[in-house]
Design a protein around this motif. Structure first.
Motif, short mmCIF file in Angstrom:
data_model
loop_
_atom_site.label_atom_id
_atom_site.label_comp_id
_atom_site.label_asym_id
_atom_site.label_seq_id
_atom_site.Cartn_x
_atom_site.Cartn_y
_atom_site.Cartn_z
N SER A 238 0.84 -1.21 0.00
CA SER A 238 0.00 0.00 0.00
C SER A 238 0.86 1.26 0.00
O SER A 238 0.53 2.24 -0.66
CB SER A 238 -0.91 0.02 1.23
OG SER A 238 -1.82 -1.04 1.16
N ASP B 17 -6.15 -1.32 -4.61
CA ASP B 17 -5.49 -1.85 -3.41
C ASP B 17 -6.42 -2.81 -2.68
O ASP B 17 -7.29 -2.38 -1.93
CB ASP B 17 -5.05 -0.70 -2.50
CG ASP B 17 -4.08 -1.18 -1.42
OD1 ASP B 17 -3.87 -2.40 -1.30
OD2 ASP B 17 -3.53 -0.33 -0.70
N GLU B 18 -6.25 -4.09 -2.93
CA GLU B 18 -7.09 -5.15 -2.35
C GLU B 18 -8.56 -4.79 -2.46
O GLU B 18 -9.27 -4.75 -1.44
CB GLU B 18 -6.70 -5.40 -0.90
CG GLU B 18 -5.19 -5.62 -0.79
CD GLU B 18 -4.80 -6.52 0.36
OE1 GLU B 18 -5.48 -7.53 0.55
OE2 GLU B 18 -3.82 -6.19 1.04
MG MG Z 1 -2.09 -2.70 2.22
#
Ligand code: MG
Ligand code: ATP
Length: 330
Positions: free
Chosen positions: A51, A182-183
Motif C-alpha cells: 500500500s 489496493d485489495e
Molecule cells: Mg495494504
C-alpha cells in the motif's frame, strides 16, 4: 515505428516513516516499470509495503512524518517533484486509486451521484448537471442496476458489492491512465469478489488502462495479471510474467507463497506455510530480509543486499541463489 514509453517508472523508491520513537523503513529501494495497458499484480504478506508503494505513485503521504527518496515517473511526470496544483491534476485524471473499503472514499452524508458529479465538474470544468450525466454513464459502465435511482443513494444505502462498484465508477470518472486497486475485493464475500474481478478485467480491456492490482492471493493474480511483482519487507524480490513466475518461481519466498496457496494445487498435496514471520520494519536484518526464514540461506546471504539478477529477459529476482535454481529447473 515509434517506441512506446513506459507508463510507470519507479527507481530506487524508499519511504521511511519517522516518529520520535522509531523509523519504519516501509519501502526500501523498489524498482519496477509498466507499459501502457499492462496489468500488474503486487503480491506479498501483510506489512510488506504494497500500500505504501501504491500511495507513493500518487504522493499520498503526510509530508512531515515521511521521508521519500528515489524517482517515480507516471505518464512522463516526475511525481515526487510536482507542484501541488500539478499533483492535484495528476490524481484522478492520470492516476486513480480504489481501496479495500469503499466507505473511506465516500463522504457518508452526500449522495453518491453528487459526489461523482462534483469530482467530474471540478476536474473537467463542467456544470454539476453535466457531471451527473457522466455519473449515470459511469454507473452503467460498472453495471450498477437501476443506475439512475442508485445515483441518489447515500453510501450506506448500497450493498458492499454495489458500493465497491460505485467507488470504481468514482475512480474512473476522469479517465485515468493508471488505476491502482489496493485489495479491492478482500472486504467482499466470495461470489461478489469474483464479480468485481470480472468487472475490473472487462473495464481494463475496454478502456485500455494500466492497472496495478494489490492482493495477497496468487489465484487472483493468475486470473487478472500479465505480470507479478512480489514484495517482501519493502523490496520487490521477484518480477515476471504471471505464468512463468507461477510455473517456475525464482525467489525462495515466491516458491513459499506458491506452496501455501490453494490455487491449482493437486488435492492430495499438502499445503505448506512459510515458517517464521516477516521482519520488524523498524529493525531490518542485514542482507537479504528473507534469509532468517529461508531454507536455502547461507552466510553470504546476510553479507549485503542481494543484487537484482535477470536470468532471462523479463524476469528478475533478488536472491544470490537464483543461478543455482535455474540449473535445477533446466
Ligand atoms: Mg495494504
Ligand atoms: N502512516 C504510517 N506511519 C507509520 N508506519 C506506516 C504508515 N503506513 C504504513 N506504515 C508501515 O509501513 C509498513 C508497510 O505497510 P503497508 O501498508 O504498505 O503494508 P501492506 O503490504 O499494504 O500490508 P497489508 O497487506 O496488510 O495491506 C508496515 O510496517 C506499516 O506498519
Amino acid at each position: 515505428m515509434p517506441v512506446t514509453e513506459p507508463l510507470v517508472e519507479v527507481e530506487d523508491l524508499s519511504v521511511t516513516f519517522v516518529s520520535r520513537e522509531s523509523e519504519v523503513r516501509a519501502v526500501n529501494g523498489v524498482n519496477f516499470t509498466m507499459m501502457p495497458g499492462e496489468v500488474m499484480c503486487m503480491l506479498g504478506e501483510s506489512g510488506s509495503g504494497k500500500s505504501v508503494t501504491m500511495r507513493a505513485l500518487m504522493r499520498l503521504f503526510p509530508p512531515k512524518r515521511s521521508v521519500i527518496s528515489g524517482r517515480v515517473r507516471v505518464a512522463g511526470q516526475d511525481v515526487l517533484s510536482l507542484s501541488d496544483s500539478a499533483l492535484r491534476r495528476l490524481r484522478g485524471a492520470t492516476v486513480s486509486m480504489i481501496f479495500q473499503e469503499p466507505m473511506t472514499a465516500f463522504d457518508p452524508v452526500v449522495r453518491v451521484g453528487d459526489q461523482i458529479a462534483e469530482v467530474v465538474a471540478l476536474h473537467r470544468g463542467v456544470s454539476h448537471r453535466e457531471g451527473r450525466k457522466r455519473a449515470l454513464d459511469l454507473f452503467d459502465l460498472v453495471r450498477i442496476p437501476s443506475a439512475a435511482r442508485r445515483l441518489d443513494a447515500y453510501p450506506h444505502e448500497l450493498s458492499g458489492g454495489l458500493r465497491q462498484r460505485a467507488m470504481i465508477a468514482l475512480a474512473l470518472s476522469c479517465d485515468p491512465k493508471l488505476l491502482l486497486a489496493d485489495e479491492p475485493t478482500t472486504a467482499l464475500d466470495a461470489t461478489v469478489q469474483i464479480q468485481v474481478l470480472i468487472l475490473l478485467r472487462r473495464l481494463q480491456k475496454e478502456l485500455g488502462m494500466s492497472v496495478i492490482f494489490v492482493t495477497h492471493d496468487l489465484g487472483v493474480a493468475a486470473e487478472i495479471a500479465d505480470r507479478v511483482a512480489v514484495m517482501y519487507a519493502g523490496r520487490v524480490v521477484e518480477t515476471g510474467p504471471v505464468r512463468d513466475l507461477m510455473r517456475n518461481p525464482l525467489h525462495p519466498y515466491t516458491a513459499g507463497l506458491l506452496a501455501s496457496t490453494v490455487h491449482d494445487q493437486p488435492r492430495d498435496r499438502e499445503l505448506e506455510t512459510i515458517p517464521g514471520a516477516p521482519p520488524d520494519m523498524r529493525n531490518l536484518p542485514p542482507g537479504c530480509s528473507f534469509a532468517p526464514r529461508c531454507s536455502l540461506s547461507a552466510a553470504d546471504c546476510t553479507a549485503g543486499t542481494p543484487p537484482a539478477i535477470v536470468p532471462v529477459p523479463g524476469r528478475l529476482a533478488r536472491c544470490i541463489r537464483v543461478p543455482g535454481q535455474i540449473a535445477e529447473y533446466a
